[in-house]
Design an enzyme around this catalytic site. Structure first.
Site, PDB file in Angstrom:
ATOM      1  N   TYR A  43       2.733 -23.116  61.218  1.00 26.99           N
ATOM      2  CA  TYR A  43       1.487 -23.738  61.047  1.00 26.99           C
ATOM      3  C   TYR A  43       0.726 -23.481  62.247  1.00 26.99           C
ATOM      4  O   TYR A  43       0.902 -22.950  63.272  1.00 26.99           O
ATOM      5  CB  TYR A  43       1.359 -25.032  60.601  1.00 26.99           C
ATOM      6  CG  TYR A  43       1.763 -25.937  61.668  1.00 26.99           C
ATOM      7  CD1 TYR A  43       3.159 -26.086  62.259  1.00 26.99           C
ATOM      8  CD2 TYR A  43       0.888 -26.896  62.037  1.00 26.99           C
ATOM      9  CE1 TYR A  43       3.185 -26.831  63.097  1.00 26.99           C
ATOM     10  CE2 TYR A  43       1.392 -27.433  63.029  1.00 26.99           C
ATOM     11  CZ  TYR A  43       2.523 -27.575  63.859  1.00 26.99           C
ATOM     12  OH  TYR A  43       2.561 -28.624  64.653  1.00 26.99           O
ATOM     13  N   ARG A  74      -1.417 -16.828  68.385  1.00 27.31           N
ATOM     14  CA  ARG A  74      -0.036 -17.624  68.380  1.00 27.31           C
ATOM     15  C   ARG A  74       0.578 -17.755  66.922  1.00 27.31           C
ATOM     16  O   ARG A  74       1.730 -17.735  66.911  1.00 27.31           O
ATOM     17  CB  ARG A  74      -0.399 -19.115  68.906  1.00 27.31           C
ATOM     18  CG  ARG A  74       0.906 -19.801  69.060  1.00 27.31           C
ATOM     19  CD  ARG A  74       0.620 -21.087  69.793  1.00 27.31           C
ATOM     20  NE  ARG A  74      -0.259 -22.121  68.810  1.00 27.31           N
ATOM     21  CZ  ARG A  74      -0.748 -23.373  69.242  1.00 27.31           C
ATOM     22  NH1 ARG A  74      -0.501 -23.762  70.704  1.00 27.31           N
ATOM     23  NH2 ARG A  74      -1.362 -23.986  68.482  1.00 27.31           N
ATOM     24  N   ARG A  98      16.631 -21.551  46.164  1.00 27.36           N
ATOM     25  CA  ARG A  98      17.327 -22.174  47.432  1.00 27.36           C
ATOM     26  C   ARG A  98      18.455 -21.269  47.655  1.00 27.36           C
ATOM     27  O   ARG A  98      19.426 -21.592  47.373  1.00 27.36           O
ATOM     28  CB  ARG A  98      17.481 -23.500  47.382  1.00 27.36           C
ATOM     29  CG  ARG A  98      17.852 -24.105  48.647  1.00 27.36           C
ATOM     30  CD  ARG A  98      18.163 -25.432  48.692  1.00 27.36           C
ATOM     31  NE  ARG A  98      18.416 -26.056  50.145  1.00 27.36           N
ATOM     32  CZ  ARG A  98      19.641 -25.914  50.556  1.00 27.36           C
ATOM     33  NH1 ARG A  98      20.783 -25.395  50.077  1.00 27.36           N
ATOM     34  NH2 ARG A  98      19.888 -26.427  51.741  1.00 27.36           N
ATOM     35  N   HIS A 112      19.920 -19.580  51.476  1.00 27.34           N
ATOM     36  CA  HIS A 112      19.356 -19.561  53.110  1.00 27.34           C
ATOM     37  C   HIS A 112      19.030 -18.069  53.379  1.00 27.34           C
ATOM     38  O   HIS A 112      17.920 -18.128  54.121  1.00 27.34           O
ATOM     39  CB  HIS A 112      20.745 -20.079  54.135  1.00 27.34           C
ATOM     40  CG  HIS A 112      21.076 -21.299  53.849  1.00 27.34           C
ATOM     41  ND1 HIS A 112      21.250 -22.134  52.668  1.00 27.34           N
ATOM     42  CD2 HIS A 112      20.883 -22.382  54.920  1.00 27.34           C
ATOM     43  CE1 HIS A 112      21.496 -23.263  52.953  1.00 27.34           C
ATOM     44  NE2 HIS A 112      21.290 -23.511  54.267  1.00 27.34           N
ATOM     45  N   LYS A 163       5.642 -22.462  66.407  1.00 30.93           N
ATOM     46  CA  LYS A 163       5.130 -23.414  65.921  1.00 30.93           C
ATOM     47  C   LYS A 163       5.595 -23.581  64.196  1.00 30.93           C
ATOM     48  O   LYS A 163       4.619 -23.171  63.279  1.00 30.93           O
ATOM     49  CB  LYS A 163       3.572 -23.272  65.873  1.00 30.93           C
ATOM     50  CG  LYS A 163       3.034 -24.608  65.635  1.00 30.93           C
ATOM     51  CD  LYS A 163       1.485 -24.504  66.627  1.00 30.93           C
ATOM     52  CE  LYS A 163       0.565 -25.519  66.099  1.00 30.93           C
ATOM     53  NZ  LYS A 163       0.974 -27.061  66.562  1.00 30.93           N
ATOM     54  N   GLU A 170       7.372 -31.621  77.098  1.00 24.77           N
ATOM     55  CA  GLU A 170       6.169 -31.801  76.527  1.00 24.77           C
ATOM     56  C   GLU A 170       5.977 -32.870  75.804  1.00 24.77           C
ATOM     57  O   GLU A 170       7.031 -33.584  75.563  1.00 24.77           O
ATOM     58  CB  GLU A 170       5.802 -30.505  75.659  1.00 24.77           C
ATOM     59  CG  GLU A 170       6.739 -30.354  74.457  1.00 24.77           C
ATOM     60  CD  GLU A 170       6.409 -29.285  73.440  1.00 24.77           C
ATOM     61  OE1 GLU A 170       5.154 -28.685  73.451  1.00 24.77           O
ATOM     62  OE2 GLU A 170       7.214 -28.786  72.619  1.00 24.77           O
ATOM     63  N   LEU A 212       5.939 -25.700  73.331  1.00 29.26           N
ATOM     64  CA  LEU A 212       4.810 -24.823  72.740  1.00 29.26           C
ATOM     65  C   LEU A 212       3.825 -24.428  73.744  1.00 29.26           C
ATOM     66  O   LEU A 212       3.391 -25.433  74.273  1.00 29.26           O
ATOM     67  CB  LEU A 212       4.277 -25.691  71.571  1.00 29.26           C
ATOM     68  CG  LEU A 212       3.089 -24.703  70.858  1.00 29.26           C
ATOM     69  CD1 LEU A 212       3.773 -23.724  69.637  1.00 29.26           C
ATOM     70  CD2 LEU A 212       2.173 -25.789  69.982  1.00 29.26           C
TER      71      LEU A 212
HETATM   72  N1  PDD Z   1       0.039 -30.151  67.903  1.00 35.02           N
HETATM   73  N2  PDD Z   1       3.417 -29.086  71.984  1.00 35.02           N
HETATM   74  C1  PDD Z   1       3.221 -29.415  70.692  1.00 35.02           C
HETATM   75  C2  PDD Z   1       4.856 -29.840  70.179  1.00 35.02           C
HETATM   76  C3  PDD Z   1       2.487 -29.367  69.557  1.00 35.02           C
HETATM   77  O1  PDD Z   1       2.838 -29.846  68.383  1.00 35.02           O
HETATM   78  C4  PDD Z   1       0.859 -29.163  70.027  1.00 35.02           C
HETATM   79  C5  PDD Z   1      -0.111 -29.028  69.004  1.00 35.02           C
HETATM   80  C6  PDD Z   1       0.791 -29.063  71.550  1.00 35.02           C
HETATM   81  C7  PDD Z   1      -0.436 -28.612  72.006  1.00 35.02           C
HETATM   82  O2  PDD Z   1      -0.682 -27.353  71.538  1.00 35.02           O
HETATM   83  P1  PDD Z   1      -2.529 -27.061  71.415  1.00 35.02           P
HETATM   84  O3  PDD Z   1      -3.234 -27.265  72.481  1.00 35.02           O
HETATM   85  O4  PDD Z   1      -2.449 -25.919  70.903  1.00 35.02           O
HETATM   86  O5  PDD Z   1      -3.148 -28.134  70.301  1.00 35.02           O
HETATM   87  C8  PDD Z   1       1.927 -28.850  72.404  1.00 35.02           C
HETATM   88  C9  PDD Z   1      -1.067 -29.908  66.930  1.00 35.02           C
HETATM   89  C10 PDD Z   1      -2.164 -30.370  67.381  1.00 35.02           C
HETATM   90  C11 PDD Z   1      -0.385 -30.832  65.769  1.00 35.02           C
HETATM   91  O6  PDD Z   1       0.781 -30.511  65.338  1.00 35.02           O
HETATM   92  O7  PDD Z   1      -1.253 -31.336  65.131  1.00 35.02           O
END
Ligand code: PDD
Length: 280
Positions: A33, A52, A100, A102, A144, A176, A200
């Site tokens: 996503y 990304r 379903r 895997h 992501k 993070e 991320l």
């Molecule tokens: N989250 N790290 C993680 C685990 C994240 O889910 C996000 C973003 C970031 C920051 O990434 P960016 O600057 O590209 O938004 C770092 C989004 C906002 C979400 O899941 O809602």
């Protein structure tokens, strides 16, 4: 609640739309996503999010057939239908709708789902409260994916403690946040975890590093410890939805406040490029 929903060409009220039970997102979270902030039909740094997104699709071997222009057409049509002064544009692709198993199903078509959710931005001066949490995630945090259980559990722990965000710590190293990147300012330098498989690579993080360069603030992509976090001059978190924010406390103890001018330089530079890019 999202105002606009779009699923494989159908558009409507997302509270009333349904997804097939056999969409692999439902039972495996088998998809990836993106989320970014939009003002009207202007989504901030959309191309960086799409780049990304492609990297996530490649990492998961999902054969998503839309080119970037076709994807943008869908995203812009959703933003136009919502016509919100400020909204989160979210989209996800799941591998397929299939029974379903895997292993990947053969000849299955990926599903595209989009939502636009009105979002009133937090006041720009609003600081955040953080807690620390053990980073129990896997070794694919650079992708992501929809698999966010450790993130939502940690964020709920933060919410239950009256805080805004949980900061993951793995073997003493700050990685993070549950949905943000985490940075510190120490002795005039900006430090942030390297963009490896433990975090991320945030779009906002990349902008922050660029702005530090332009503002003459030395920056280094090097891991820092929980102790360094707690002794930092300032602790910053960044994300598409929160922008650049300064932390006021960690685990209930006041933090930062020793390099406010540097923080302000970075935050205001970010606000300037956000406003410039999203102006109608
Ligand atoms: N989250 N790290 C993680 C685990 C994240 O889910 C996000 C973003 C970031 C920051 O990434 P960016 O600057 O590209 O938004 C770092 C989004 C906002 C979400 O899941 O809602």
């Amino acid at each position: 609640m999202p105002q606009i929903g779009w699923y494989n060409g159908m558009i409507g009220n997302p509270a009333e739309m349904t997804v097939p039970m056999l969409d692999r997102a439902v039972y495996f979270g088998d998809g990836c996503y993106e989320a970014c902030l939009a003002v009207g039909t202007n989504a901030f740094h959309l191309d960086a999010h799409i780049d990304r997104f492609r990297r996530s699709l490649n990492a998961l071997s999902i054969p998503f057939s839309y080119g970037s222009d076709a994807l943008k057409d869908v995203l812009y049509s959703c933003l136009a239908a919502a016509n919100e002064p400020s909204a989160v544009l979210y989209w996800q692709v799941s591998r397929a709708t299939a029974p379903r198993t895997h292993a990947f199903p053969k000849d299955a078509e990926p599903n595209l789902l989009v939502t636009v959710t009105p979002k009133t931005p937090l006041p720009r001066e609003r600081t955040v409260k953080l807690i620390t949490a053990e980073d129990v995630r896997y070794a694919m945090c650079d992708v992501k994916t929809l698999n966010l259980i450790p993130n939502i559990l940690a964020n709920q722990r933060a919410a239950s403690a009256g805080a805004d965000e949980a900061v993951f710590v793995r073997d003493g190293i700050v990685t993070e946040g549950s949905h943000t990147n985490v940075h510190i300012l120490k002795n005039g330098t900006l430090l942030t975890h390297p963009a490896d498989n433990r975090i991320l690579a945030g779009v906002t993080r990349a902008v922050l590093l660029e702005l530090a360069g332009e503002s003459g603030i030395p920056a280094a992509e090097r891991a820092f410890t929980e102790d360094e976090l707690k002794c930092a001059d300032e602790v910053l978190i960044t994300s598409s939805t929160l922008g650049v924010r300064r932390a006021e406390s960690i685990d209930g103890i006041a933090t930062g406040g020793k390099a406010e001018a540097l923080y302000r330089t970075l935050a205001q530079a970010y606000e300037r490029i956000f406003d410039r890019e999203t102006r109608a």
